[in-house]
Design an enzyme around this catalytic site. Structure first.
Site, PDB file in Angstrom:
ATOM      1  N   GLU A   1       3.871  -6.398   3.857  1.00 54.21           N
ATOM      2  CA  GLU A   1       3.842  -5.352   4.935  1.00 54.21           C
ATOM      3  C   GLU A   1       4.804  -5.015   5.727  1.00 54.21           C
ATOM      4  O   GLU A   1       5.917  -5.953   5.686  1.00 54.21           O
ATOM      5  CB  GLU A   1       2.383  -6.022   5.858  1.00 54.21           C
TER       6      GLU A   1
ATOM      7  N   HIS B   1       3.858   2.783  12.991  1.00 50.68           N
ATOM      8  CA  HIS B   1       3.009   3.856  13.225  1.00 50.68           C
ATOM      9  C   HIS B   1       3.736   5.100  13.897  1.00 50.68           C
ATOM     10  O   HIS B   1       2.729   5.778  14.485  1.00 50.68           O
ATOM     11  CB  HIS B   1       1.572   3.377  13.715  1.00 50.68           C
TER      12      HIS B   1
ATOM     13  N   ASP C   1       6.534   1.077   6.409  1.00 53.88           N
ATOM     14  CA  ASP C   1       5.182   0.862   6.428  1.00 53.88           C
ATOM     15  C   ASP C   1       4.399   2.048   5.640  1.00 53.88           C
ATOM     16  O   ASP C   1       3.972   2.749   6.258  1.00 53.88           O
ATOM     17  CB  ASP C   1       4.395   0.570   7.908  1.00 53.88           C
TER      18      ASP C   1
ATOM     19  N   GLU D   1      -4.801   1.562   2.483  1.00 56.57           N
ATOM     20  CA  GLU D   1      -4.942   0.379   3.407  1.00 56.57           C
ATOM     21  C   GLU D   1      -5.085   0.924   4.856  1.00 56.57           C
ATOM     22  O   GLU D   1      -5.765   0.262   5.737  1.00 56.57           O
ATOM     23  CB  GLU D   1      -3.502  -0.417   3.457  1.00 56.57           C
ATOM     24  N   GLU D   2      -4.385   1.967   5.227  1.00 58.51           N
ATOM     25  CA  GLU D   2      -4.621   2.569   6.420  1.00 58.51           C
ATOM     26  C   GLU D   2      -5.808   2.894   7.180  1.00 58.51           C
ATOM     27  O   GLU D   2      -6.235   3.345   8.310  1.00 58.51           O
ATOM     28  CB  GLU D   2      -3.265   3.584   6.817  1.00 58.51           C
TER      29      GLU D   2
ATOM     30  N   HIS E   1       0.978  -1.259   0.054  1.00 64.68           N
ATOM     31  CA  HIS E   1      -0.031   0.094  -0.033  1.00 64.68           C
ATOM     32  C   HIS E   1       0.697   1.399  -0.043  1.00 64.68           C
ATOM     33  O   HIS E   1       2.125   1.415   0.618  1.00 64.68           O
ATOM     34  CB  HIS E   1      -1.033  -0.033   1.186  1.00 64.68           C
TER      35      HIS E   1
END
Length: 859
Positions: free
Chosen positions: A232, A305, A170, A205-206, A158
């Protein structure tokens, strides 16, 4: 070495130590072994194209730092979309150039754009997603024939990043991996795919997997996908791990990668739901009904994150490892040997035990084979134990007898297991509740071993002292039979992780069979039996322990303030440590009760020192930060502004930090008190359902005199209801809800109603409940709507109270610091608050700073 009387405990332990440490040391080297990162695009020896980590990291750096925070709905999100289509078209041009040389290879590019809805259940919560004009970039590489395009493998990553992360690992790292795999495949002479490869660069995706849902439900080539490889990242270091495999065919495909790192244990842990995480793989599985592999970088997930998810923190070799494994998978799955064509009728769930061990070895065997193997081991173990039994008290009239001795050994083993788990958990309670030093181990995944490892050993020793005199061989043989029995019993209910007990029992069986060579009398176990019997369990158990701690220790920083993080980690260390060194149990009975008591006293002193040391440690530092969630909320219904502060961990010091923040930035001298976090706390709806993990505080903020909110004027946040009266049944309302949110993203509406029918899905719950509808749309698309028919209580009020909340697109710090002047009061506060937090905590806090706008309306 065959005589326990000649060698006392210290000499025996000194002799065993090198052997006992060999397994963990080898496991440590294996776990952290990384491939050499390569820079050159072409192998200087073979002259063939090769994976280039430097090129992959260049892509990740451009996306994460050149473009920046690519949150769905932001301007940067649209820049990433533009960049990706240009990169895909460059691949297409390279294909066309090579195709003119006579090779059968075709590259097709799509920029998919679409809107949709889907239900997304997570963490026991039911919510609905809607999105408008989101995009995906798709590249299909094939031989150009209809037959070559009939069956395809999909590889996915993503483009978007989450709040508030630049997302270098990520998921920009896998994006770079996919681009470099395309380059190598296209530029490799004589390579032509038998089956097509579809590269999906999904763009949402998030925001709860909207991009993968869009592709799976609306793209014309989605029905050609037979298998998925999802890439991922939940960390920045280490090897890429296979943590989900959903068919035997794909497990067999994975066995062809050059550096396998995946186990049935990780697969079982993830599928159990213990780790509350999810990936795009869910959408492909649900809407395409396909099998596949889910793979991710998970080391150092402290940065998952977080703001420091930057290329500079990605370990050298990590990209090389992921890319080389991915390339090998794609080559195999697109070749003549590929199972893709056989997957047209669906697939069966895997009944395969698989695990990577030392080096490139990858073991896989069926559940049926496992049941036979484990049953044979248990049967042979029983007869071996019975055949080698020597009564430890032959002078007694009736002796002790085989069954009596095995019973005593079984009691000792079960007591040892109990003590192994109990004492570390007592230490965990003392650290958290008595000393107020919970999570002091957080900064290093291996630190809990130092705190809870000695405690587990102390638990073994205390339990065995309380059990009383038991012959060491009785404990050894009981341990062998229990582990062999657990392997059979667990495998019979089709849990592949039973292999861990098989791998622990097998060496015990072997050394027991050979023990007579080293201890001819048969009355005792040779030290060789302890050394050789410990090697494989310690190697296998430590490999598992390292991987589990690498995931779970950082995870405790986001599993909720009320979660028993210390006890969870203590249990992991104790249980996997016990599996790694099972022969400590019989060893405690080798030297008599007096020696055991001295060992307990000595270890108790050690434990006092260890606990005292860990009590001096702070949980966080600049690279292992505390996550703080801060919202500046503007309620356009009441015209009030509030500061909302929350944490997702139970480490000490949060309440004091909240107090200090409010003293510095609040407008009240009243001590803050936590507010209730439930489905009706709409301040946190933008993070729903993750918000359930948070422990929040809420304090009022002063509103600047003369302030006029743009969100109730030229940028009005409006929820409008259009009534439809035709064909209306009695006791119902037929509505179209239209939500307009200019300048706001990730909007959420929440309301209570008995929905009979709506356009979000085909099966709303048949009851009066609370509903959450979350939106994630492409930049500049600020309107969405949906239809619903609701049941109205007889004689009751027909109005529906709707809470609404959204994030300011220009009110996210530090993502939007370049345009901070456009962020209003929220960004003005965040600039000062962020600098104050950095200084106050010495960089030990990473704060999510979001400007939110919300309110309440009746429809």
């Amino acid at each position: 070495m065959s005589s326990a009387r000649r060698w006392g405990p210290w000499r025996s332990l000194m002799t065993l130590t090198p052997v006992l440490l060999a397994g963990p040391w080898l496991a440590y080297l294996q776990h952290f072994k990384m491939p050499e990162p390569l820079s050159a695009l072409t192998n200087p020896v073979t002259k063939l194209p090769q994976i280039s980590e430097e090129r992959i990291l260049g892509v990740a750096k451009h996306l994460s730092e050149g473009i920046g925070y690519r949150t769905v709905g932001t301007y940067e999100h649209s820049l990433a979309d533009k960049w990706m289509i240009e990169a895909a078209e460059q691949v297409q041009r390279n294909c066309e150039r090579i195709n003119r040389t006579g090779r059968k290879i075709e590259c097709e590019v799509w920029r998919q754009e679409g809107s949709g809805n889907h239900r997304f259940d997570m963490m026991g919560k039911r919510l609905y997603k809607t999105y408008v004009n989101l995009s995906n970039i798709i590249v299909r590489i094939s031989d150009g024939t209809p037959e070559g395009k009939e069956h395809a493998v999909l590889v996915n990553a993503h483009l978007d990043s989450t709040l508030p992360s630049p997302g270098a690992a990520d998921d920009a790292l896998p994006v770079g991996v996919m681009l470099d795999c395309m380059r190598v495949l296209v530029e490799t002479p004589k390579w032509t795919p038998k089956h097509a490869i579809i590269f999906l660069f999904n763009h949402a995706e998030e925001s709860l997997q909207d991009g993968s849902h869009l592709f799976s439900t609306q793209h014309p080539i989605a029905n050609t996908v037979r298998a998925v490889v999802n890439l991922e990242a939940a960390g920045t270091t280490g090897r890429e791990i296979l943590f989900q495999a959903t068919s035997e065919q794909m497990i067999e495909a994975y066995s062809h990668v050059p550096r396998p790192y995946g186990t049935i244990f990780a697969n079982d842990i993830f599928s159990s739901g213990i780790i509350l995480s999810d990936t795009d793989f869910r959408q492909f599985e649900q809407y395409l009904n396909v099998t596949g592999l889910d793979m991710a970088v998970v080391g150092n997930s402290y940065l998952y994150h977080m703001r420091k998810d930057l290329v500079e923190n990605i370990q050298p070799g990590t990209a090389q490892h992921m890319a080389e494994n991915t390339l090998a998978l794609l080559r195999y799955l697109s070749s003549k040997k590929s199972p893709l064509a056989s997957l047209t009728a669906g697939y069966s769930r895997p009944t395969t035990v698989f695990f990577a061990h030392v080096g490139p070895t990858f073991f896989m065997y069926s559940f049926t084979t496992a049941k036979v193997l484990y049953t044979v081991l248990f049967t042979f173990s029983f007869f071996l134990v019975r055949g080698t039994f020597v009564d430890p008290a032959p002078a007694l009239k009736n002796g002790h007898g085989f069954w009596k001795e095995q019973g005593k050994g079984t009691v000792a083993v079960i007591s040892g297991m109990t003590g192994t788990l109990l004492v570390p958990n007592v230490v965990a309670v003392i650290m958290k509740s008595v000393l107020n030093k919970g999570m002091s181990w957080f900064k290093d995944p291996m630190a809990p071993v130092g705190l809870y490892g000695p405690a587990a050993l102390l638990g073994v020793m205390v339990s065995q002292y309380l059990v009383g005199e038991v012959h060491e061989q009785s404990v050894f043989t009981a341990l062998l039979l229990i582990q062999a029995f657990l392997a059979v019993g667990i495998q019979l209910v089709n849990i592949g992780s039973a292999a861990i007990f098989f791998l622990a029992a097998l060496p015990l069986f072997i050394v027991l069979a050979l023990n007579s060579l080293f201890a001819p009398s048969g009355h005792q176990l040779s030290l060789w039996a302890y050394g050789l019997g410990s090697l494989l369990p310690s190697l296998t158990g430590t490999l598992l322990l390292l991987g589990v701690l690498e995931v779970f220790v950082p995870l405790t920083g986001r599993i909720g303030a009320d979660a028993p993080a210390d006890n969870i980690v203590a249990t992991i260390v104790a249980s996997l440590g016990g599996l790694s060194f099972p022969l400590i149990l019989p060893l405690t009975h080798r030297f008599g009760r007096r020696a055991l008591l001295r060992g307990i006293v000595f270890l108790s002193i050690i434990m006092t020192v260890v606990v005292s040391f860990f009590a001096t440690l702070a949980p966080f530092d600049q690279m292992h930060q505390k996550r703080l969630f801060i919202l500046h909320s503007e309620n356009i219904t009441t015209q009030e502004h509030h500061l909302n502060i929350a944490t997702a961990d139970g480490a000490p010091g949060f309440e004091q930090l909240v107090h200090d923040i409010i003293q510095e930035f609040g407008t009240t001298s009243i001590d803050p008190v936590p507010v209730v976090m439930d489905d009706y706390n709409s301040d946190w709806d933008s993070l729903y359902p993750f918000s359930a993990f948070l422990k929040p505080y809420k304090v009022p903020l002063a509103v600047t005199p003369g302030y006029v909110s743009p969100w109730s004027n030229d940028q009005a946040f409006i929820i409008a209801a259009t009534e439809h009266t035709e064909n209306l049944l009695p006791g119902t309302r037929n509505l179209t809800l239209t939500i307009s949110h200019p300048g706001l993203i990730w909007t959420v509406i929440a309301f209570d109603a008995h929905v009979l029918k709506w356009s979000l899905d085909d099966s709303p719950p048949d009851e009066y409940v609370r509903h959450h509808v979350k939106e994630g749309s492409f930049y500049g698309h600020d309107i969405y709507s949906f239809d619903m028919v609701i049941k109205v209580a007889e004689g009751g009020d027909t109005g529906i109270r709707v809470n609404f909340m959204g994030l300011q697109e220009k009110g996210i710090w530090p993502a939007k610091k370049a345009v901070k002047a456009l962020g209003g009061p929220a960004m003005h506060l965040f600039e000062h608050l962020d600098a104050w937090l950095e200084k106050k905590t010495d960089g030990k806090v990473d704060a999510l700073l979001l400007g939110c706008v919300g309110g309440v309306t009746m429809i």
